[in-house]
Enzyme design. Structure first.
Site, PDB file in Angstrom:
ATOM      1  N   THR A  40     -55.504 -68.891 101.875  1.00 28.20           N
ATOM      2  CA  THR A  40     -56.344 -68.210 102.858  1.00 28.20           C
ATOM      3  C   THR A  40     -57.124 -67.095 102.147  1.00 28.20           C
ATOM      4  O   THR A  40     -56.732 -66.639 101.072  1.00 28.20           O
ATOM      5  CB  THR A  40     -55.501 -67.651 104.022  1.00 28.20           C
ATOM      6  OG1 THR A  40     -54.502 -66.785 103.493  1.00 28.20           O
ATOM      7  CG2 THR A  40     -54.829 -68.787 104.801  1.00 28.20           C
ATOM      8  N   THR A  79     -57.985 -63.595 102.236  1.00 26.48           N
ATOM      9  CA  THR A  79     -57.450 -62.330 101.713  1.00 26.48           C
ATOM     10  C   THR A  79     -56.282 -62.578 100.773  1.00 26.48           C
ATOM     11  O   THR A  79     -56.142 -61.911  99.745  1.00 26.48           O
ATOM     12  CB  THR A  79     -57.036 -61.398 102.861  1.00 26.48           C
ATOM     13  OG1 THR A  79     -58.186 -61.153 103.684  1.00 26.48           O
ATOM     14  CG2 THR A  79     -56.486 -60.078 102.350  1.00 26.48           C
ATOM     15  N   CYS A  80     -55.468 -63.554 101.104  1.00 23.81           N
ATOM     16  CA  CYS A  80     -54.297 -63.860 100.282  1.00 23.81           C
ATOM     17  C   CYS A  80     -54.706 -64.336  98.888  1.00 23.81           C
ATOM     18  O   CYS A  80     -54.094 -63.955  97.890  1.00 23.81           O
ATOM     19  CB  CYS A  80     -53.438 -64.918 100.962  1.00 23.81           C
ATOM     20  SG  CYS A  80     -52.970 -64.494 102.662  1.00 23.81           S
ATOM     21  N   SER A  81     -55.762 -65.154  98.821  1.00 20.87           N
ATOM     22  CA  SER A  81     -56.214 -65.729  97.551  1.00 20.87           C
ATOM     23  C   SER A  81     -57.176 -64.841  96.782  1.00 20.87           C
ATOM     24  O   SER A  81     -57.274 -64.942  95.566  1.00 20.87           O
ATOM     25  CB  SER A  81     -56.899 -67.081  97.804  1.00 20.87           C
ATOM     26  OG  SER A  81     -55.961 -68.027  98.250  1.00 20.87           O
ATOM     27  N   LEU A 130     -52.410 -62.001  96.233  1.00 28.13           N
ATOM     28  CA  LEU A 130     -51.772 -62.609  95.059  1.00 28.13           C
ATOM     29  C   LEU A 130     -52.434 -62.172  93.760  1.00 28.13           C
ATOM     30  O   LEU A 130     -51.724 -61.820  92.806  1.00 28.13           O
ATOM     31  CB  LEU A 130     -51.740 -64.136  95.200  1.00 28.13           C
ATOM     32  CG  LEU A 130     -51.135 -64.913  94.019  1.00 28.13           C
ATOM     33  CD1 LEU A 130     -49.720 -64.456  93.691  1.00 28.13           C
ATOM     34  CD2 LEU A 130     -51.176 -66.419  94.316  1.00 28.13           C
TER      35      LEU A 130
END
Length: 159
Positions: A45, A47-49, A53
């Site tokens: 997703t 923001t996560c990518s 992370l």
């Protein structure tokens, strides 16, 4: 109620891909160790990518220099977590763990219902630092935010 500093890490089973699917129970993961666990609502997703992370990848060696293991968790399956880690060039030693049914997120009191986005039950965005299976720092993001669970914020809080 969400996990608080001073609370023990609850027992649950997580998964990862190593030589096939490997089950990792939280007592084995947290007992006798210093661990930073950060959770994302979903692998791949935005923001996560793009931020979450990558920040932990960028600062991975700083955590390791402090004797701290780094764990990324999402309510996804272990194959997705493996593929996401590979696509992001996660270093060896940064564990990409799947909480497939949201068992651990629920046990932590950090689950969220993302059904309105077609994603079902997920983990809230958070980070925590545990020492010998006891939570010492817990950072829970407000919905739609990314501030307190970042690698940079966690590094600034560590003893």
């Amino acid at each position: 109620m969400p996990i608080q500093p001073g609370d023990p890490i609850p027992e649950a089973r997580l998964q990862r891909i190593d030589e096939g699917v490997e089950i990792i129970d939280t007592p084995s993961l947290f007992s006798g160790r210093k661990v930073v666990l950060f959770a994302v609502p979903g692998a791949f997703t935005p923001t996560c990518s793009e931020k979450h992370l990558p920040g932990y990848i960028q600062h991975f060696e700083e955590f390791r220099a402090k004797g701290i293991e780094v764990v990324c968790m999402a309510v996804n399956d272990p194959f997705v977590m493996q593929a996401w880690g590979q696509s992001q060039h996660a270093p060896e030693g940064l564990l990409m763990l799947a909480d497939g049914n949201g068992e651990f997120a629920r046990a932590l009191g950090l689950e969220m219902d993302a059904s309105s986005y077609g994603m079902g039950l997920r983990a809230k965005r958070f980070s925590l630092y545990a020492d010998d299976a006891v939570a010492r720092i817990v950072n829970i993001e407000a919905p739609g935010e990314f501030r307190v669970s970042s690698a940079e914020h966690m590094l600034g809080q560590l003893p």
